[in-house]
Design a protein around this motif. Sequence first.
Motif, PDB file in Angstrom:
ATOM      1  N   TRP A 312     -16.890  10.976 -44.889  1.00  0.00           N
ATOM      2  CA  TRP A 312     -16.990  12.257 -44.177  1.00  0.00           C
ATOM      3  C   TRP A 312     -15.760  13.126 -44.226  1.00  0.00           C
ATOM      4  N   LEU A 313     -14.665  12.580 -44.719  1.00  0.00           N
ATOM      5  CA  LEU A 313     -13.447  13.371 -44.814  1.00  0.00           C
ATOM      6  C   LEU A 313     -13.534  14.274 -46.045  1.00  0.00           C
ATOM      7  N   SER A 314     -13.141  15.526 -45.883  1.00  0.00           N
ATOM      8  CA  SER A 314     -13.198  16.468 -47.012  1.00  0.00           C
ATOM      9  C   SER A 314     -12.245  16.005 -48.118  1.00  0.00           C
ATOM     10  N   GLN A 315     -12.518  16.455 -49.345  1.00  0.00           N
ATOM     11  CA  GLN A 315     -11.653  16.096 -50.475  1.00  0.00           C
ATOM     12  C   GLN A 315     -10.203  16.496 -50.231  1.00  0.00           C
ATOM     13  N   PRO A 316      -9.925  17.712 -49.760  1.00  0.00           N
ATOM     14  CA  PRO A 316      -8.509  18.075 -49.532  1.00  0.00           C
ATOM     15  C   PRO A 316      -7.818  17.125 -48.535  1.00  0.00           C
ATOM     16  N   PHE A 317      -8.520  16.723 -47.473  1.00  0.00           N
ATOM     17  CA  PHE A 317      -7.904  15.785 -46.521  1.00  0.00           C
ATOM     18  C   PHE A 317      -7.726  14.405 -47.150  1.00  0.00           C
ATOM     19  N   GLN A 318      -8.682  14.006 -47.987  1.00  0.00           N
ATOM     20  CA  GLN A 318      -8.533  12.701 -48.644  1.00  0.00           C
ATOM     21  C   GLN A 318      -7.296  12.697 -49.524  1.00  0.00           C
ATOM     22  N   GLN A 319      -7.085  13.814 -50.252  1.00  0.00           N
ATOM     23  CA  GLN A 319      -5.906  13.875 -51.123  1.00  0.00           C
ATOM     24  C   GLN A 319      -4.621  13.866 -50.309  1.00  0.00           C
ATOM     25  N   LEU A 320      -4.635  14.603 -49.192  1.00  0.00           N
ATOM     26  CA  LEU A 320      -3.445  14.636 -48.331  1.00  0.00           C
ATOM     27  C   LEU A 320      -3.119  13.232 -47.815  1.00  0.00           C
ATOM     28  N   LEU A 321      -4.134  12.535 -47.328  1.00  0.00           N
ATOM     29  CA  LEU A 321      -3.893  11.203 -46.765  1.00  0.00           C
ATOM     30  C   LEU A 321      -3.528  10.187 -47.847  1.00  0.00           C
ATOM     31  N   ASP A 322      -4.122  10.340 -49.019  1.00  0.00           N
ATOM     32  CA  ASP A 322      -3.764   9.429 -50.115  1.00  0.00           C
ATOM     33  C   ASP A 322      -2.273   9.564 -50.448  1.00  0.00           C
ATOM     34  N   ARG A 323      -1.754  10.774 -50.311  1.00  0.00           N
ATOM     35  CA  ARG A 323      -0.313  10.981 -50.551  1.00  0.00           C
ATOM     36  C   ARG A 323       0.521  10.404 -49.408  1.00  0.00           C
ATOM     37  N   GLU A 324       0.100  10.648 -48.175  1.00  0.00           N
ATOM     38  CA  GLU A 324       0.924  10.322 -47.008  1.00  0.00           C
ATOM     39  C   GLU A 324       0.765   8.872 -46.549  1.00  0.00           C
ATOM     40  N   VAL A 325      -0.482   8.408 -46.395  1.00  0.00           N
ATOM     41  CA  VAL A 325      -0.749   7.037 -45.903  1.00  0.00           C
ATOM     42  C   VAL A 325      -1.928   6.418 -46.665  1.00  0.00           C
ATOM     43  N   PRO A 326      -1.688   6.015 -47.920  1.00  0.00           N
ATOM     44  CA  PRO A 326      -2.801   5.546 -48.759  1.00  0.00           C
ATOM     45  C   PRO A 326      -3.586   4.384 -48.157  1.00  0.00           C
ATOM     46  N   GLU A 327      -2.972   3.631 -47.254  1.00  0.00           N
ATOM     47  CA  GLU A 327      -3.677   2.482 -46.654  1.00  0.00           C
ATOM     48  C   GLU A 327      -4.843   2.898 -45.763  1.00  0.00           C
ATOM     49  N   TRP A 328      -4.981   4.207 -45.477  1.00  0.00           N
ATOM     50  CA  TRP A 328      -6.050   4.639 -44.567  1.00  0.00           C
ATOM     51  C   TRP A 328      -7.423   4.205 -45.045  1.00  0.00           C
ATOM     52  N   ARG A 329      -7.607   3.994 -46.334  1.00  0.00           N
ATOM     53  CA  ARG A 329      -8.953   3.702 -46.846  1.00  0.00           C
ATOM     54  C   ARG A 329      -9.500   2.355 -46.369  1.00  0.00           C
ATOM     55  N   HIS A 330      -8.618   1.380 -46.202  1.00  0.00           N
ATOM     56  CA  HIS A 330      -9.133   0.114 -45.644  1.00  0.00           C
ATOM     57  C   HIS A 330      -8.749  -0.075 -44.193  1.00  0.00           C
ATOM     58  N   ASP A 331      -7.795   0.714 -43.703  1.00  0.00           N
ATOM     59  CA  ASP A 331      -7.367   0.583 -42.304  1.00  0.00           C
ATOM     60  C   ASP A 331      -7.252   1.974 -41.674  1.00  0.00           C
ATOM     61  N   ASN A 332      -8.264   2.346 -40.917  1.00  0.00           N
ATOM     62  CA  ASN A 332      -8.319   3.695 -40.347  1.00  0.00           C
ATOM     63  C   ASN A 332      -7.331   3.939 -39.214  1.00  0.00           C
ATOM     64  N   GLN A 333      -6.650   2.869 -38.755  1.00  0.00           N
ATOM     65  CA  GLN A 333      -5.646   3.074 -37.699  1.00  0.00           C
ATOM     66  C   GLN A 333      -4.543   4.015 -38.182  1.00  0.00           C
ATOM     67  N   TYR A 334      -4.405   4.106 -39.508  1.00  0.00           N
ATOM     68  CA  TYR A 334      -3.358   4.963 -40.065  1.00  0.00           C
ATOM     69  C   TYR A 334      -3.617   6.450 -39.821  1.00  0.00           C
TER      70      TYR A 334
END
Length: 596
Positions: A312-334
């Motif tokens: 549900w996260l937009s592509q731009p937010f996914q790219q931002l988070l992949d840069r800042e906290v890539p672990e968010w994909r398996h651990d949403n606490q990030y």
Amino acid sequence: MSLTSPRHADPHSPVFDISGRKIAYFSMEIALAKTLPTYSGGLGMLAGDSLRSAADTGVPLVAVSLVHRRGYFEQHLEANGQQSESDVVWSPESTLPSANQTITILLQGREITLCAWRFDVVGVTGHIIPVFLLDADVEGNDPWDRHLTDHLYGGDTYYRLCQEAILGLGGIHLLHALGCEPEVCHMNEGHAALLAIGLLESRVAPSPLHTATEADAEAVKQTCVFTTHTPVPAGHDKFGLDQMMQVLGPDRSSVIERFGCLHNDLLNMTYVALRFSRYVNGVAMLHGKVSQQMFPEYPVHSITNGVHAATWLSQPFQQLLDREVPEWRHDNQYFRSVYGIEPEVIEATHAPSKLRLLATVKQRTGVELDPKVLTLGFARRVATYKRANLVLHSPERLIEIADRIGGLQILMAGKAHPADNAGKGLIRDIFSVAAKLESSKLRVLYLENYDWDLGEQLTNGVDVWLNTPLRPYEASGTSGMKAALNGVPSLSVLDGWWVEGCAEGITGWAIENCENEGIEAERVYDKLENAVAPMFADKARWARLRRHCIAINGTYFNTHRMLGQYVANAYFPPSASIAASNQVIIDDEAPQSVLA
Ligand SMILES: *Cc1c(COP(=O)(O)O)cnc(C)c1O
């Protein structure tokens, strides 16, 4: 999570080894892919999001549903808002691998053979959740029976009971034939309750079902978990005893009766599920309390729903988070880490999603909306309790607000069930109000065919998510969670998840519920004019608000957290006594009157 499956089957092999799967998840609908019409709304989305989180976090789970060859339906709206429907036909044989397994069950006094198709939900690290979609369109079956897995929520109660028997009984027998003996069977809503009878049949086989004892029933109960999803009476399937007899036959019917599953002389799937589950939960804290009042003789817990963040996260937010906290994909606490990102960056990351949404609106309706204008979204299944028209209660007042705050755009969408004439009337009402607004600064547009894709674009791109259900009927609601993940605050009646997600002026705004709809609508207008619009006009404050939505609500209202709670509290509780002490305590805050 230490629940990684001990076996790693080759996903490309035609037979998927599921013998190590400990949890079987049963749901009448599952949203598996944008192109597959195997879901209708929130229940199916939740099921799909749960499986996507199970895949990402390595939970040893397998799922069962029906193939729904003609889908739910595609919605068409005429200029006056009149809805018509068409089937969404798809071909599982040219889309999915076969499970290479058929089973035969006795239904309506004759044999029916079922095959199944396998959809693999693949997680971030490659862990796979296999989903088996049961299919009755098998050569040799009675011609009428071949259509039993065509229409999701179509047909009459007889057709529905046949489908529920296929899901529950067929599903259990298929898993057993595939070599899977799950330790836990999760009924996602009462539609799946007959799996308990399937477990009982397997347990006593080769003896006939009527030989099942109390001890057998207790053993089945220790295997099952049940999630109830709505306090709305129509959401609890009931069937006459004659239908039960015709579809399930005398042996199963007498066992259902003997084990006390009938309610008010009807086969009530909620009561079958309650009777045979060791753990029962509602889908938000308030909904757990309301359900506890509805079923006082059974302990009811609460596990609040979530959404699958990467879905549900937009592509731009996914790219931002992949840069800042890539672990968010398996651990949403990030998601909490977004407090380390400048608010202006969050604002700038939201902006393209609004433009994308407005481009879609232009393409679909020809109407050009203004990206600078405050834009509200309201999209949900059209059920009368969701009150899509509350915000239009007083169009004059809304026009006045729009003029005062420099314009207002409201985007709406939603399908009414084909048999729901009240819901269809509601869509026409909205069209007729919207048509009269031509020359004002207020634009109201109703978009056709609310589905996964439109849901994504709306929750990603609007400025505020509006939600005006009649409390306490919105058990949870998940679209507001999708919005929050994308930095979109909610303006919502305090019902469902919002009781837990609303921090006033920080993650959004609460509308106090009231017996009188006119007053409730007035409260929506007041908040809009005096709280939402002034904050929207202050760009720096609005950007901080967006960041709070993600950091506070995105971190919690996701299915990674939710599934972790299911594992810890429902699937594998540390001990039965701890599970019992977590039972929801009824207090006088829980609304009573509407359930009388
Ligand atoms: C998320 C979603 C829903 C459920 O949203 P609610 O807030 O529970 O109404 C229904 N339909 C679609 C297409 C969705 O994406």
